[in-house]
Design a protein around this motif. Structure first.
Motif, PDB file in Angstrom:
ATOM      1  N   VAL A  88       0.864  -1.179   0.000  1.00 16.24           N
ATOM      2  CA  VAL A  88       0.000   0.000   0.000  1.00 16.24           C
ATOM      3  C   VAL A  88       0.903   1.233   0.000  1.00 16.24           C
ATOM      4  CG1 VAL A  88      -1.799   1.265   1.220  1.00 16.24           C
ATOM      5  CG2 VAL A  88      -1.799  -1.256   1.259  1.00 16.24           C
ATOM      6  N   THR A  89       0.722   2.076  -1.007  1.00 23.22           N
ATOM      7  CA  THR A  89       1.561   3.261  -1.171  1.00 23.22           C
ATOM      8  C   THR A  89       0.679   4.487  -1.352  1.00 23.22           C
ATOM      9  OG1 THR A  89       3.228   1.912  -2.308  1.00 23.22           O
ATOM     10  CG2 THR A  89       3.402   4.305  -2.565  1.00 23.22           C
ATOM     11  N   GLU A  90       1.001   5.554  -0.616  1.00 27.01           N
ATOM     12  CA  GLU A  90       0.372   6.838  -0.893  1.00 27.01           C
ATOM     13  C   GLU A  90       1.245   7.555  -1.920  1.00 27.01           C
ATOM     14  OE1 GLU A  90      -1.125  10.535   1.683  1.00 27.01           O
ATOM     15  OE2 GLU A  90       1.051  10.525   1.309  1.00 27.01           O
ATOM     16  N   TRP A  91       0.615   8.057  -2.977  1.00 28.28           N
ATOM     17  CA  TRP A  91       1.293   8.882  -3.981  1.00 28.28           C
ATOM     18  C   TRP A  91       0.797  10.297  -3.813  1.00 28.28           C
ATOM     19  CZ3 TRP A  91       5.263   7.670  -7.078  1.00 28.28           C
ATOM     20  CH2 TRP A  91       5.590   6.316  -7.165  1.00 28.28           C
ATOM     21  N   ARG A  92       1.694  11.234  -3.502  1.00 26.43           N
ATOM     22  CA  ARG A  92       1.341  12.634  -3.248  1.00 26.43           C
ATOM     23  C   ARG A  92       1.951  13.516  -4.339  1.00 26.43           C
ATOM     24  NH1 ARG A  92      -1.382  15.249   0.240  1.00 26.43           N
ATOM     25  NH2 ARG A  92      -1.686  13.324   1.413  1.00 26.43           N
ATOM     26  N   PHE A  93       1.102  14.344  -4.931  1.00 24.18           N
ATOM     27  CA  PHE A  93       1.462  15.275  -5.996  1.00 24.18           C
ATOM     28  C   PHE A  93       1.299  16.680  -5.426  1.00 24.18           C
ATOM     29  CE2 PHE A  93      -0.221  11.398  -7.637  1.00 24.18           C
ATOM     30  CZ  PHE A  93       0.449  11.112  -8.814  1.00 24.18           C
ATOM     31  N   LYS A  94       2.395  17.367  -5.168  1.00 25.57           N
ATOM     32  CA  LYS A  94       2.357  18.682  -4.514  1.00 25.57           C
ATOM     33  C   LYS A  94       1.785  19.779  -5.401  1.00 25.57           C
ATOM     34  CE  LYS A  94       4.466  17.827  -0.544  1.00 25.57           C
ATOM     35  NZ  LYS A  94       3.951  18.162   0.761  1.00 25.57           N
ATOM     36  N   LYS A  95       2.021  19.679  -6.722  1.00 27.81           N
ATOM     37  CA  LYS A  95       1.571  20.750  -7.611  1.00 27.81           C
ATOM     38  C   LYS A  95       1.236  20.179  -8.989  1.00 27.81           C
ATOM     39  CE  LYS A  95       6.295  22.010  -8.987  1.00 27.81           C
ATOM     40  NZ  LYS A  95       6.802  20.699  -8.795  1.00 27.81           N
ATOM     41  N   GLY A 147       1.445  19.125 -12.633  1.00 24.59           N
ATOM     42  CA  GLY A 147       2.587  18.655 -13.410  1.00 24.59           C
ATOM     43  C   GLY A 147       3.445  17.625 -12.699  1.00 24.59           C
ATOM     44  N   ASP A 148       3.321  17.518 -11.366  1.00 32.22           N
ATOM     45  CA  ASP A 148       4.053  16.450 -10.674  1.00 32.22           C
ATOM     46  C   ASP A 148       3.600  15.112 -11.240  1.00 32.22           C
ATOM     47  OD1 ASP A 148       5.548  18.106  -9.092  1.00 32.22           O
ATOM     48  OD2 ASP A 148       4.450  17.717  -7.243  1.00 32.22           O
ATOM     49  N   ASN A 149       4.532  14.168 -11.326  1.00 28.52           N
ATOM     50  CA  ASN A 149       4.206  12.899 -11.980  1.00 28.52           C
ATOM     51  C   ASN A 149       4.863  11.716 -11.274  1.00 28.52           C
ATOM     52  OD1 ASN A 149       6.826  13.728 -12.891  1.00 28.52           O
ATOM     53  ND2 ASN A 149       6.672  12.159 -14.481  1.00 28.52           N
ATOM     54  N   THR A 150       4.329  10.530 -11.559  1.00 30.64           N
ATOM     55  CA  THR A 150       4.889   9.298 -10.985  1.00 30.64           C
ATOM     56  C   THR A 150       6.166   8.873 -11.693  1.00 30.64           C
ATOM     57  OG1 THR A 150       3.548   7.928 -12.452  1.00 30.64           O
ATOM     58  CG2 THR A 150       2.660   8.381 -10.243  1.00 30.64           C
ATOM     59  N   GLY A 151       6.316   9.269 -12.938  1.00 34.27           N
ATOM     60  CA  GLY A 151       7.390   8.746 -13.774  1.00 34.27           C
ATOM     61  C   GLY A 151       6.857   7.560 -14.565  1.00 34.27           C
ATOM     62  N   TRP A 152       7.475   7.303 -15.694  1.00 35.07           N
ATOM     63  CA  TRP A 152       7.047   6.225 -16.582  1.00 35.07           C
ATOM     64  C   TRP A 152       7.258   4.883 -15.881  1.00 35.07           C
ATOM     65  CZ3 TRP A 152       4.124   6.461 -20.622  1.00 35.07           C
ATOM     66  CH2 TRP A 152       4.055   5.384 -21.495  1.00 35.07           C
ATOM     67  N   HIS A 153       6.241   4.024 -15.875  1.00 35.26           N
ATOM     68  CA  HIS A 153       6.341   2.735 -15.186  1.00 35.26           C
ATOM     69  C   HIS A 153       5.346   1.730 -15.760  1.00 35.26           C
ATOM     70  CE1 HIS A 153       3.127   4.933 -13.129  1.00 35.26           C
ATOM     71  NE2 HIS A 153       2.617   3.744 -12.840  1.00 35.26           N
ATOM     72  N   PRO A 202      -8.622   7.337  -4.741  1.00 31.15           N
ATOM     73  CA  PRO A 202      -8.318   8.767  -4.751  1.00 31.15           C
ATOM     74  C   PRO A 202      -8.648   9.415  -3.407  1.00 31.15           C
ATOM     75  CG  PRO A 202      -9.665   8.145  -6.645  1.00 31.15           C
ATOM     76  CD  PRO A 202      -9.657   6.989  -5.716  1.00 31.15           C
ATOM     77  N   GLN A 203      -7.842  10.381  -3.020  1.00 28.22           N
ATOM     78  CA  GLN A 203      -8.063  11.134  -1.789  1.00 28.22           C
ATOM     79  C   GLN A 203      -8.511  12.556  -2.113  1.00 28.22           C
ATOM     80  OE1 GLN A 203      -7.533   9.304   1.306  1.00 28.22           O
ATOM     81  NE2 GLN A 203      -7.696   7.874  -0.399  1.00 28.22           N
ATOM     82  N   PHE A 204      -9.064  12.764  -3.307  1.00 21.88           N
ATOM     83  CA  PHE A 204      -9.455  14.096  -3.772  1.00 21.88           C
ATOM     84  C   PHE A 204     -10.476  13.959  -4.896  1.00 21.88           C
ATOM     85  CE2 PHE A 204      -6.316  12.554  -6.639  1.00 21.88           C
ATOM     86  CZ  PHE A 204      -6.588  13.124  -7.870  1.00 21.88           C
ATOM     87  N   ASP A 205     -11.167  15.032  -5.161  1.00 24.99           N
ATOM     88  CA  ASP A 205     -12.007  15.160  -6.352  1.00 24.99           C
ATOM     89  C   ASP A 205     -11.211  15.968  -7.367  1.00 24.99           C
ATOM     90  OD1 ASP A 205     -14.260  13.886  -5.195  1.00 24.99           O
ATOM     91  OD2 ASP A 205     -14.964  15.777  -4.340  1.00 24.99           O
ATOM     92  N   GLY A 206     -11.019  15.438  -8.552  1.00 22.42           N
ATOM     93  CA  GLY A 206     -10.261  16.167  -9.557  1.00 22.42           C
ATOM     94  C   GLY A 206      -9.857  15.270 -10.700  1.00 22.42           C
ATOM     95  N   ILE A 207      -8.766  15.646 -11.371  1.00 26.10           N
ATOM     96  CA  ILE A 207      -8.341  14.890 -12.543  1.00 26.10           C
ATOM     97  C   ILE A 207      -6.868  14.506 -12.449  1.00 26.10           C
ATOM     98  CG2 ILE A 207     -10.042  15.949 -14.080  1.00 26.10           C
ATOM     99  CD1 ILE A 207      -7.722  17.640 -15.216  1.00 26.10           C
ATOM    100  N   ASN A 237      -4.328  19.098 -11.712  1.00 25.50           N
ATOM    101  CA  ASN A 237      -5.068  20.048 -10.885  1.00 25.50           C
ATOM    102  C   ASN A 237      -4.176  21.200 -10.440  1.00 25.50           C
ATOM    103  OD1 ASN A 237      -7.534  18.232 -10.450  1.00 25.50           O
ATOM    104  ND2 ASN A 237      -5.839  16.934  -9.791  1.00 25.50           N
ATOM    105  N   ASP A 238      -4.799  22.291 -10.054  1.00 21.62           N
ATOM    106  CA  ASP A 238      -4.064  23.427  -9.517  1.00 21.62           C
ATOM    107  C   ASP A 238      -3.968  23.344  -7.991  1.00 21.62           C
ATOM    108  OD1 ASP A 238      -3.501  24.683 -11.956  1.00 21.62           O
ATOM    109  OD2 ASP A 238      -5.514  25.563 -12.013  1.00 21.62           O
ATOM    110  N   PHE A 239      -3.972  22.134  -7.462  1.00 23.01           N
ATOM    111  CA  PHE A 239      -3.865  21.919  -6.023  1.00 23.01           C
ATOM    112  C   PHE A 239      -3.137  20.610  -5.749  1.00 23.01           C
ATOM    113  CE2 PHE A 239      -8.073  20.470  -7.463  1.00 23.01           C
ATOM    114  CZ  PHE A 239      -8.067  19.141  -7.084  1.00 23.01           C
TER     115      PHE A 239
END
Length: 103
Positions: free
Chosen positions: A21-28, A30-36, A46-51, A86-88
């Protein structure tokens, strides 16, 4: 997930013989996981509403609309880069099923 080298921050919360179990956090934006490529079947919560923008390679990109707490499942072998659209700040929980599928 394999060792992706993006700007999103992975925090492994559980890692045993059965699940990771991994949390992936995107601060801003354009942040990305990287190709995998996923080596295991997995569930995302998801821990948010968005895209999220999904780069599928060869210039192909899609957008996934997510709802907080509404999970989705994917089979192993999926290859992509996941990008905050997202812008958040946003995050999701990824649950990898490390045991093989029953036959």
């Amino acid at each position: 997930m394999c060792n992706a080298t993006g700007t999103a921050i992975p925090t492994v919360m559980i890692d045993n013989d059965r699940v990771r179990v991994t949390e992936w956090r995107f601060k801003k934006r354009g942040d990305n996981t990287g190709w995998h490529r996923h080596a295991y079947d997995y569930i995302v919560v998801p821990q948010f509403d968005g895209i999220l923008e999904i780069d599928l390679g060869n210039g192909e990109r899609t957008t996934a609309t997510l709802q907080k707490g509404v999970p989705y499942y994917r089979d192993l072998g999926v290859e992509h880069d996941v990008i905050n659209g997202n812008d958040f700040e946003c995050a999701f929980i990824e649950i990898e099923l490390l045991e093989p599928r029953p036959t």
